[in-house]
Structures are given as C-alpha cells and as structure tokens.
Design a protein around this motif. Sequence first.
Motif, PDB file in Angstrom:
ATOM      1  N   VAL A   1       0.840  -1.209   0.000  1.00  0.00           N
ATOM      2  CA  VAL A   1       0.000   0.000   0.000  1.00  0.00           C
ATOM      3  C   VAL A   1       0.871   1.253   0.000  1.00  0.00           C
ATOM      4  O   VAL A   1       0.609   2.204  -0.746  1.00  0.00           O
ATOM      5  CB  VAL A   1      -0.961  -0.013   1.216  1.00  0.00           C
ATOM      6  CG1 VAL A   1      -1.605   1.356   1.406  1.00  0.00           C
ATOM      7  CG2 VAL A   1      -2.025  -1.089   1.040  1.00  0.00           C
ATOM      8  N   GLU A   2       1.938   1.237   0.812  1.00  0.00           N
ATOM      9  CA  GLU A   2       2.836   2.406   0.870  1.00  0.00           C
ATOM     10  C   GLU A   2       3.516   2.634  -0.485  1.00  0.00           C
ATOM     11  O   GLU A   2       3.680   3.780  -0.923  1.00  0.00           O
ATOM     12  CB  GLU A   2       3.892   2.225   1.965  1.00  0.00           C
ATOM     13  CG  GLU A   2       3.346   2.312   3.403  1.00  0.00           C
ATOM     14  CD  GLU A   2       2.553   3.592   3.658  1.00  0.00           C
ATOM     15  OE1 GLU A   2       2.877   4.633   3.053  1.00  0.00           O
ATOM     16  OE2 GLU A   2       1.591   3.542   4.451  1.00  0.00           O
ATOM     17  N   ALA A   3       3.908   1.532  -1.140  1.00  0.00           N
ATOM     18  CA  ALA A   3       4.555   1.646  -2.460  1.00  0.00           C
ATOM     19  C   ALA A   3       3.599   2.307  -3.456  1.00  0.00           C
ATOM     20  O   ALA A   3       4.004   3.173  -4.245  1.00  0.00           O
ATOM     21  CB  ALA A   3       4.975   0.272  -2.959  1.00  0.00           C
ATOM     22  N   LEU A   4       2.313   1.911  -3.402  1.00  0.00           N
ATOM     23  CA  LEU A   4       1.320   2.485  -4.318  1.00  0.00           C
ATOM     24  C   LEU A   4       1.024   3.938  -3.959  1.00  0.00           C
ATOM     25  O   LEU A   4       0.792   4.777  -4.832  1.00  0.00           O
ATOM     26  CB  LEU A   4       0.032   1.655  -4.280  1.00  0.00           C
ATOM     27  CG  LEU A   4       0.134   0.275  -4.937  1.00  0.00           C
ATOM     28  CD1 LEU A   4      -1.060  -0.589  -4.542  1.00  0.00           C
ATOM     29  CD2 LEU A   4       0.231   0.400  -6.455  1.00  0.00           C
ATOM     30  N   ARG A   5       1.051   4.220  -2.656  1.00  0.00           N
ATOM     31  CA  ARG A   5       0.779   5.597  -2.217  1.00  0.00           C
ATOM     32  C   ARG A   5       1.839   6.546  -2.753  1.00  0.00           C
ATOM     33  O   ARG A   5       1.533   7.635  -3.222  1.00  0.00           O
ATOM     34  CB  ARG A   5       0.771   5.640  -0.679  1.00  0.00           C
ATOM     35  CG  ARG A   5      -0.506   6.213  -0.143  1.00  0.00           C
ATOM     36  CD  ARG A   5      -0.535   6.293   1.359  1.00  0.00           C
ATOM     37  NE  ARG A   5      -1.851   5.880   1.811  1.00  0.00           N
ATOM     38  CZ  ARG A   5      -2.098   5.159   2.871  1.00  0.00           C
ATOM     39  NH1 ARG A   5      -1.108   4.737   3.622  1.00  0.00           N
ATOM     40  NH2 ARG A   5      -3.321   4.848   3.207  1.00  0.00           N
ATOM     41  N   SER A   6       3.109   6.129  -2.675  1.00  0.00           N
ATOM     42  CA  SER A   6       4.164   7.049  -3.121  1.00  0.00           C
ATOM     43  C   SER A   6       4.408   6.930  -4.622  1.00  0.00           C
ATOM     44  O   SER A   6       4.811   7.901  -5.251  1.00  0.00           O
ATOM     45  CB  SER A   6       5.456   6.799  -2.329  1.00  0.00           C
ATOM     46  OG  SER A   6       5.832   5.455  -2.448  1.00  0.00           O
ATOM     47  N   GLY A   7       4.129   5.760  -5.217  1.00  0.00           N
ATOM     48  CA  GLY A   7       4.464   5.570  -6.628  1.00  0.00           C
ATOM     49  C   GLY A   7       3.314   5.760  -7.603  1.00  0.00           C
ATOM     50  O   GLY A   7       3.528   5.744  -8.806  1.00  0.00           O
ATOM     51  N   GLY A   8       2.072   5.901  -7.084  1.00  0.00           N
ATOM     52  CA  GLY A   8       0.921   6.017  -7.987  1.00  0.00           C
ATOM     53  C   GLY A   8       0.605   4.671  -8.607  1.00  0.00           C
ATOM     54  O   GLY A   8       0.604   3.661  -7.926  1.00  0.00           O
ATOM     55  N   THR A   9       0.364   4.654  -9.932  1.00  0.00           N
ATOM     56  CA  THR A   9       0.052   3.400 -10.620  1.00  0.00           C
ATOM     57  C   THR A   9       1.339   2.628 -10.908  1.00  0.00           C
ATOM     58  O   THR A   9       2.272   3.176 -11.497  1.00  0.00           O
ATOM     59  CB  THR A   9      -0.697   3.694 -11.934  1.00  0.00           C
ATOM     60  OG1 THR A   9      -1.889   4.403 -11.616  1.00  0.00           O
ATOM     61  CG2 THR A   9      -1.061   2.407 -12.660  1.00  0.00           C
ATOM     62  N   LEU A  10       1.398   1.371 -10.466  1.00  0.00           N
ATOM     63  CA  LEU A  10       2.599   0.545 -10.636  1.00  0.00           C
ATOM     64  C   LEU A  10       2.215  -0.817 -11.199  1.00  0.00           C
ATOM     65  O   LEU A  10       1.102  -1.284 -10.962  1.00  0.00           O
ATOM     66  CB  LEU A  10       3.295   0.331  -9.272  1.00  0.00           C
ATOM     67  CG  LEU A  10       3.805   1.553  -8.510  1.00  0.00           C
ATOM     68  CD1 LEU A  10       4.332   1.127  -7.145  1.00  0.00           C
ATOM     69  CD2 LEU A  10       4.906   2.256  -9.301  1.00  0.00           C
ATOM     70  N   THR A  11       3.160  -1.447 -11.894  1.00  0.00           N
ATOM     71  CA  THR A  11       2.926  -2.835 -12.290  1.00  0.00           C
ATOM     72  C   THR A  11       3.317  -3.735 -11.109  1.00  0.00           C
ATOM     73  O   THR A  11       4.006  -3.295 -10.181  1.00  0.00           O
ATOM     74  CB  THR A  11       3.789  -3.231 -13.508  1.00  0.00           C
ATOM     75  OG1 THR A  11       5.167  -3.173 -13.124  1.00  0.00           O
ATOM     76  CG2 THR A  11       3.543  -2.291 -14.680  1.00  0.00           C
ATOM     77  N   GLN A  12       2.905  -5.010 -11.195  1.00  0.00           N
ATOM     78  CA  GLN A  12       3.250  -5.926 -10.094  1.00  0.00           C
ATOM     79  C   GLN A  12       4.764  -6.083  -9.968  1.00  0.00           C
ATOM     80  O   GLN A  12       5.289  -6.182  -8.864  1.00  0.00           O
ATOM     81  CB  GLN A  12       2.567  -7.283 -10.303  1.00  0.00           C
ATOM     82  CG  GLN A  12       1.065  -7.163 -10.125  1.00  0.00           C
ATOM     83  CD  GLN A  12       0.361  -8.496  -9.900  1.00  0.00           C
ATOM     84  OE1 GLN A  12      -0.776  -8.512  -9.487  1.00  0.00           O
ATOM     85  NE2 GLN A  12       1.036  -9.604 -10.161  1.00  0.00           N
ATOM     86  N   ALA A  13       5.468  -6.077 -11.126  1.00  0.00           N
ATOM     87  CA  ALA A  13       6.926  -6.212 -11.090  1.00  0.00           C
ATOM     88  C   ALA A  13       7.558  -5.006 -10.385  1.00  0.00           C
ATOM     89  O   ALA A  13       8.499  -5.153  -9.592  1.00  0.00           O
ATOM     90  CB  ALA A  13       7.477  -6.340 -12.519  1.00  0.00           C
ATOM     91  N   GLU A  14       7.005  -3.814 -10.669  1.00  0.00           N
ATOM     92  CA  GLU A  14       7.538  -2.604 -10.006  1.00  0.00           C
ATOM     93  C   GLU A  14       7.285  -2.643  -8.508  1.00  0.00           C
ATOM     94  O   GLU A  14       8.121  -2.223  -7.708  1.00  0.00           O
ATOM     95  CB  GLU A  14       6.900  -1.353 -10.629  1.00  0.00           C
ATOM     96  CG  GLU A  14       7.419  -1.053 -12.032  1.00  0.00           C
ATOM     97  CD  GLU A  14       6.581  -0.015 -12.777  1.00  0.00           C
ATOM     98  OE1 GLU A  14       7.114   0.605 -13.701  1.00  0.00           O
ATOM     99  OE2 GLU A  14       5.382   0.164 -12.438  1.00  0.00           O
ATOM    100  N   ILE A  15       6.104  -3.146  -8.118  1.00  0.00           N
ATOM    101  CA  ILE A  15       5.801  -3.255  -6.679  1.00  0.00           C
ATOM    102  C   ILE A  15       6.786  -4.223  -6.029  1.00  0.00           C
ATOM    103  O   ILE A  15       7.325  -3.953  -4.947  1.00  0.00           O
ATOM    104  CB  ILE A  15       4.345  -3.734  -6.449  1.00  0.00           C
ATOM    105  CG1 ILE A  15       3.358  -2.681  -6.950  1.00  0.00           C
ATOM    106  CG2 ILE A  15       4.103  -4.011  -4.968  1.00  0.00           C
ATOM    107  CD1 ILE A  15       1.901  -3.153  -6.937  1.00  0.00           C
ATOM    108  N   ALA A  16       7.048  -5.344  -6.709  1.00  0.00           N
ATOM    109  CA  ALA A  16       7.972  -6.338  -6.151  1.00  0.00           C
ATOM    110  C   ALA A  16       9.362  -5.716  -5.970  1.00  0.00           C
ATOM    111  O   ALA A  16       9.992  -5.898  -4.923  1.00  0.00           O
ATOM    112  CB  ALA A  16       8.038  -7.558  -7.070  1.00  0.00           C
ATOM    113  N   ARG A  17       9.810  -4.967  -6.974  1.00  0.00           N
ATOM    114  CA  ARG A  17      11.139  -4.334  -6.872  1.00  0.00           C
ATOM    115  C   ARG A  17      11.182  -3.334  -5.729  1.00  0.00           C
ATOM    116  O   ARG A  17      12.111  -3.323  -4.934  1.00  0.00           O
ATOM    117  CB  ARG A  17      11.490  -3.623  -8.186  1.00  0.00           C
ATOM    118  CG  ARG A  17      12.229  -4.524  -9.184  1.00  0.00           C
ATOM    119  CD  ARG A  17      12.968  -3.698 -10.237  1.00  0.00           C
ATOM    120  NE  ARG A  17      12.081  -2.852 -11.014  1.00  0.00           N
ATOM    121  CZ  ARG A  17      11.345  -3.299 -12.039  1.00  0.00           C
ATOM    122  NH1 ARG A  17      11.410  -4.569 -12.403  1.00  0.00           N
ATOM    123  NH2 ARG A  17      10.558  -2.478 -12.703  1.00  0.00           N
TER     124      ARG A  17
END
Length: 392
Positions: free
Chosen positions: A23-39
């Motif tokens: 959730v924090e990754a999406l909050r700061s990064g906006g729209t992300l792919t699953q690979a980007e979230i994993a990284r």
Amino acid sequence: MTDVEATPGSQAALRRANQQRVVEALRSGGTLTQAEIARSTGLSPASVSNIVRNLRATGTVSVRETSSNGRRARAIALVRPPGAVVAVDFGTHRLAAALGDSHGGLLARETIAYDVAADPERGVRRAVWLVETVLAAARVDHATVAAVAASVPGPVDLATGEIGAITCMPRWAGFRPAAALAERLGVPVVAENDANLSAMAESDAGVGRGAEHLIYVQLGEGVGAGIVLGGRLFRGAGGTAGEIGHIGLDERGQVCRCGNRGCLETLVGSPYLLDMLPQQGAGAAPTTVAELVRAAEEGDPGCRRVVAEAGTALGRGLAILANAFNPELVVVGGDLAAAGEALLAPVRRTMELGTLGSALADLRIVSGDLGDQAALRGALRLAAASAEQITR
Ligand SMILES: [Zn+2]
C-alpha cells in the motif's frame, strides 16, 4: 494497528505488514505494475500477486491490463484507503454477516437461520464462523479486516457495551457482544442497536437521503426506533434513546415483558400479532409475520384486521414522537413493513387525529428502501467510521 502488537510474530501480523508495504509503495508511486511493486518492496512476485488479489477483493486497488517493455503487465492503483470491514447482524432467529470496503460499501454477505436468542456465547461463536465463511468465499485475508460492527436487537449501553435488561433476547441482557466478538476475531468491534443502525443506513443510502430529521421504526419481535436529528443519530445520555416499544397505550392491555400494561410492543410486536389470529384447523394460521402479510394481501379478513389494527396502534405511538421531535420523515422497517399501504394508511389516519397540524404538515411516512439489509448496511458504515478512527 493494535492487533499487530497483540499477536507479535504471527502469520497474520506478517501478512498485514507485507500488505502495508504494498500500500505504501502504491501511495508514493501512484500506478505501478506488479513487477515494479515487487522491486520497490523487496517482496517476491508471488507474494505481491497474492496481496494484490486480496486488495482487489476488498476494493482497495484497481487492476488494469497494460503492457510494460512490450510484455503484458497489470497496472495497479489505490482507489480507496486499505482495509476491509465486517458487519454482523444478530436477529432473534437469524444471523447475517457482511464484508465491506473501507468506505462501508457492501462487497459480500451471507444470512443463515439460527436461534440467536437462545444463547449469547453460542450466537457469537456462530457469528465468528459466518464471518470466516464470508471472508473465505470472497478470498479476503482475515488480516485485512480493520474493524467490525455488530447490530443487536436491544438497547446497548454506551459506557459498558452491555445489552439492556429489556430486550427481545432476554438471555442477552447484560451480555457484551462487542467484547465477546473482539476476543474471538482479534479485531476492534463496536456494537449498536439495530434500529439506530437502520436509521443511519436509510438516512445515508436509502429512502431517507436528504432528510435532516427522521425517525426509523423497527417492527419485529420487539419495537424500537432510531432517531436522526439534524443529520445525526440521537442516542440519549446512555445510548438507549428510541425504546418506543414501551410507550404505554392501553392501561387494560396485555402485560408486557417490561412490567407495564398495553405497551406499543404488545400491540404491534410479532408474537402478539400472531397470537391474535384465530387457530382454526391444522396449520391454518400464519406462524410468521411474512405469512401474515401474505395472507392479508390475499384477502384473509382476520389477517387484514390484524395488520390494520397494528397500523392504528403504531400511528398512536408515532403521533407522540411526531409531536415531540417534528421529523420530516418516518421510515417503517421490519417484517411488518412489507404490508405497505395496508399498514401505512391506518398509521396516517391515526396520526391525523393525534398529531399537531404543524408537525403533520411536512411529515412523510414510508417503508424503508433497504429492507432486512438496513441494519447490516448501517453496521458496515459504522465499522468503516470506527476503522478510520483506529488508523488515524
Ligand atoms: Zn413494555
């Protein structure tokens, strides 16, 4: 959140912490792919995939097919604050549980017939089972649930959470349903009276939208009201306002469980209505209010009489409330409300006799929009509001 500390090192706490990282990754990064979230989180692609599925099931994220570097990918975005909520509706002979998103919107629900009134501890155990069933069917991880609200058919003391002594579930008197549920679910729980929750639900999302001052009347084994004044629920000093079932209407009437005679409840409560019907032949008389309403619609004279007299008694009780509170809307809910105009027409006629003209002039009397889901919907909203307070 509180129960992370309560269960240190547990699987649930770990899953909750991992979900929070996504959730924090999406909050700061906006729209992300699953690979980007994993990284960005350091979680494995499989974990991210599981967490995203769970967040999607609770309406927390949206998932869109896209492409990244020429390969198909899924774009994930936050749509509302994370966390699911759960509602439990304890009826005397019925148990319902629902899953909601963090705004209290309904995602899934399940209802079973159950003798809730017989034993509070067993009722709570059954409710926990039903909650787990709903979560499993929706594939939502228990660790995602931020708060739970329970609807009960009786007054709930604001300070202690205890059910009041005069309730249609006498074995629940003095019981604390919120504490019992919280102990088993490991999540904060609030309990509230069913008529109060139904009033809030009809006010927010039902027939009461836009009404500033409304009274919701719950007709069941007992009779209660939820009173909304200036858009806010009026709960009284101890949380038990709206116990209108014990307005005295007939001093020579039947003795009520509260010890008085001729209370409104003895004139419109389900067991009293069914008792009024003649017992002719085997299985002739209706055994539920739903059957009573159906028989009245089909023209059975005895059943029509019972529904009309209930309307007259209800009108006398409501006239007192209309004079005291001057609402713009009265919403009638519960099984008997299904009778529609057969009930509401005598309510209106009686109110014309007992209500100040000024209080009656702007008053509408209608059936609820949300039917038997009203209390459950209200409980989802209450759970969402309390989750917001917890995480703030
Ligand atoms: Zn009474």
